[in-house]
Design an enzyme around this catalytic site. Structure first.
Site, PDB file in Angstrom:
ATOM      1  N   GLU A 134       0.856  -1.182  -0.037  1.00 54.54           N
ATOM      2  CA  GLU A 134      -0.071  -0.123  -0.039  1.00 54.54           C
ATOM      3  C   GLU A 134       0.960   1.135  -0.039  1.00 54.54           C
ATOM      4  O   GLU A 134       1.546   1.482   0.895  1.00 54.54           O
ATOM      5  CB  GLU A 134      -0.857   0.036   1.236  1.00 54.54           C
ATOM      6  CG  GLU A 134      -1.791   1.298   1.206  1.00 54.54           C
ATOM      7  CD  GLU A 134      -2.362   1.386   2.855  1.00 54.54           C
ATOM      8  OE1 GLU A 134      -3.338   2.169   2.797  1.00 54.54           O
ATOM      9  OE2 GLU A 134      -2.178   0.609   3.709  1.00 54.54           O
ATOM     10  N   GLU A 231     -11.030   2.853   6.518  1.00 56.74           N
ATOM     11  CA  GLU A 231     -10.054   3.261   7.529  1.00 56.74           C
ATOM     12  C   GLU A 231     -10.172   4.772   7.837  1.00 56.74           C
ATOM     13  O   GLU A 231      -9.236   5.463   7.235  1.00 56.74           O
ATOM     14  CB  GLU A 231      -8.784   2.930   6.815  1.00 56.74           C
ATOM     15  CG  GLU A 231      -7.546   2.854   7.505  1.00 56.74           C
ATOM     16  CD  GLU A 231      -6.205   2.290   6.912  1.00 56.74           C
ATOM     17  OE1 GLU A 231      -6.074   1.165   7.686  1.00 56.74           O
ATOM     18  OE2 GLU A 231      -5.781   2.642   5.986  1.00 56.74           O
TER      19      GLU A 231
END
Length: 252
Positions: A134, A231
Site C-alpha cells: 500500500e 479506514e
C-alpha cells in the site's frame, strides 16, 4: 479505527449490529487466535485483511520490508502473519514497506523490498494468501518509502509473483497524487483491496473534498467486486456517522 469507544474484542458485535458483513484491523498479534476466531464466528463476520508485523510500532516502526538490516526479522514476521491468517481464514496480508532508513540509497531499499516481498509471496502462495502493498502518504508517515501508486506497480512488476497485489487507499493517494479516477481505472486490474477516508481530516466520506458518489459509481461501472475498508476516524461517533453509506451511494 471504528467503534474505538469500545474494547477491541467488543467491536465485532458492534460491526455486525451496524450491518457490516466483514471487518479488517491492523494487527492481531496481541490476542490469541482463538479469541478472534470465536468473535468472528459468533457474529458471522469475515476477516478480510490484517497486516504483517510492523516492528516496534510504539518506537515509530511502520514496517521493515525495505530495510536490508532487518530481513531476518521480516521473515520471522511473515511466518507469524501466516499462522494467524490461516487460523482466522484471512486471504490477504498487507506488508508495510517501512520508512526509508537514514543513509540507505532508495535503489537499495527498492531491491530489499522486492526480495522480501518475493519471499513473503512464495510462503503465502502455499496457503492461498495474497500479499498486498500500500502506498501511504508522507504527510501522515514522514519518510514512508512506498508512497505512490506508480512506484507500487513497479515493485509488483519486479516481484514477478502472481499473488502480489496493490492495496489502494483513496485517502492516501488523494494526498499524494490526486487524479483518483484515472489512476483507479488504470490500476484496477492489479488492485486487490481498497480503503477509504475523506480529506482533510481523514474522516468519513462526505466530510471533505473527495467526490465519493462519483468514485463509487465509477467502481461499479468498472466492475470492482472487492472489499473497501473504512479506514477513517469518525467525525463524531461511529454509528452516528454511518449515514454516509446511503448518502454517498455506497448502499446500506
Amino acid at each position: 479505527m471504528l467503534f474505538t469507544d469500545l474494547p477491541f474484542l467488543d467491536r465485532f458485535a458492534a460491526a455486525r449490529q451496524a450491518g457490516f458483513d466483514a471487518v479488517e484491523f491492523l494487527f492481531p498479534y496481541a490476542y490469541d487466535p482463538d479469541q478472534l476466531s470465536e468473535r468472528l464466528h459468533r457474529h458471522q463476520l469475515q476477516l478480510v485483511l490484517h497486516n504483517m508485523p510492523p516492528g516496534d510500532w510504539s518506537a515509530g516502526d511502520r514496517g521493515m520490508a525495505c530495510d536490508p538490516r532487518r530481513s531476518d526479522e521480516f521473515r520471522v514476521g511473515v511466518q507469524q502473519a501466516i499462522a494467524f491468517a490461516t487460523e482466522l481464514g484471512v486471504t490477504r496480508l498487507h506488508c508495510m514497506a517501512g520508512k526509508l532508513p537514514g543513509g540507505l540509497a532508495p535503489e537499495r531499499a527498492h531491491e530489499t523490498l522486492v526480495a522480501n516481498l518475493q519471499y513473503a509471496a512464495d510462503r503465502c502462495q502455499e496457503h492461498g494468501i495474497r500479499v498486498l502493498i500500500e502506498p501511504i502518504n508522507t504527510y501522515d508517515i514522514p519518510g514512508y518509502f512506498l508512497n505512490r501508486s506508480g512506484q507500487a506497480l513497479d515493485i509488483i512488476d519486479a516481484c514477478a509473483r502472481s499473488n502480489v497485489w496493490l492495496q489502494y487507499d483513496i485517502y492516501h493517494m488523494q494526498r499524494m497524487e490526486g487524479e483518483l479516477a484515472n489512476t483507479i481505472r488504470a490500476c484496477l486490474p492489479r488492485i486487490g483491496h481498497m480503503q477509504l477516508a475523506d480529506t482533510p481530516g481523514r474522516h468519513e466520506p462526505g466530510t471533505g473534498e473527495i467526490n465519493y458518489p462519483f468514485l463509487f459509481q465509477l467502481l461499479d461501472e468498472l466492475g470492482y467486486d472487492g472489499w473497501i475498508g473504512c479506514e477513517y476516524h469518525p467525525l463524531a461517533g461511529t454509528a452516528d456517522g454511518l449515514g454516509w453509506l446511503a448518502r454517498q451511494g455506497a448502499g446500506g
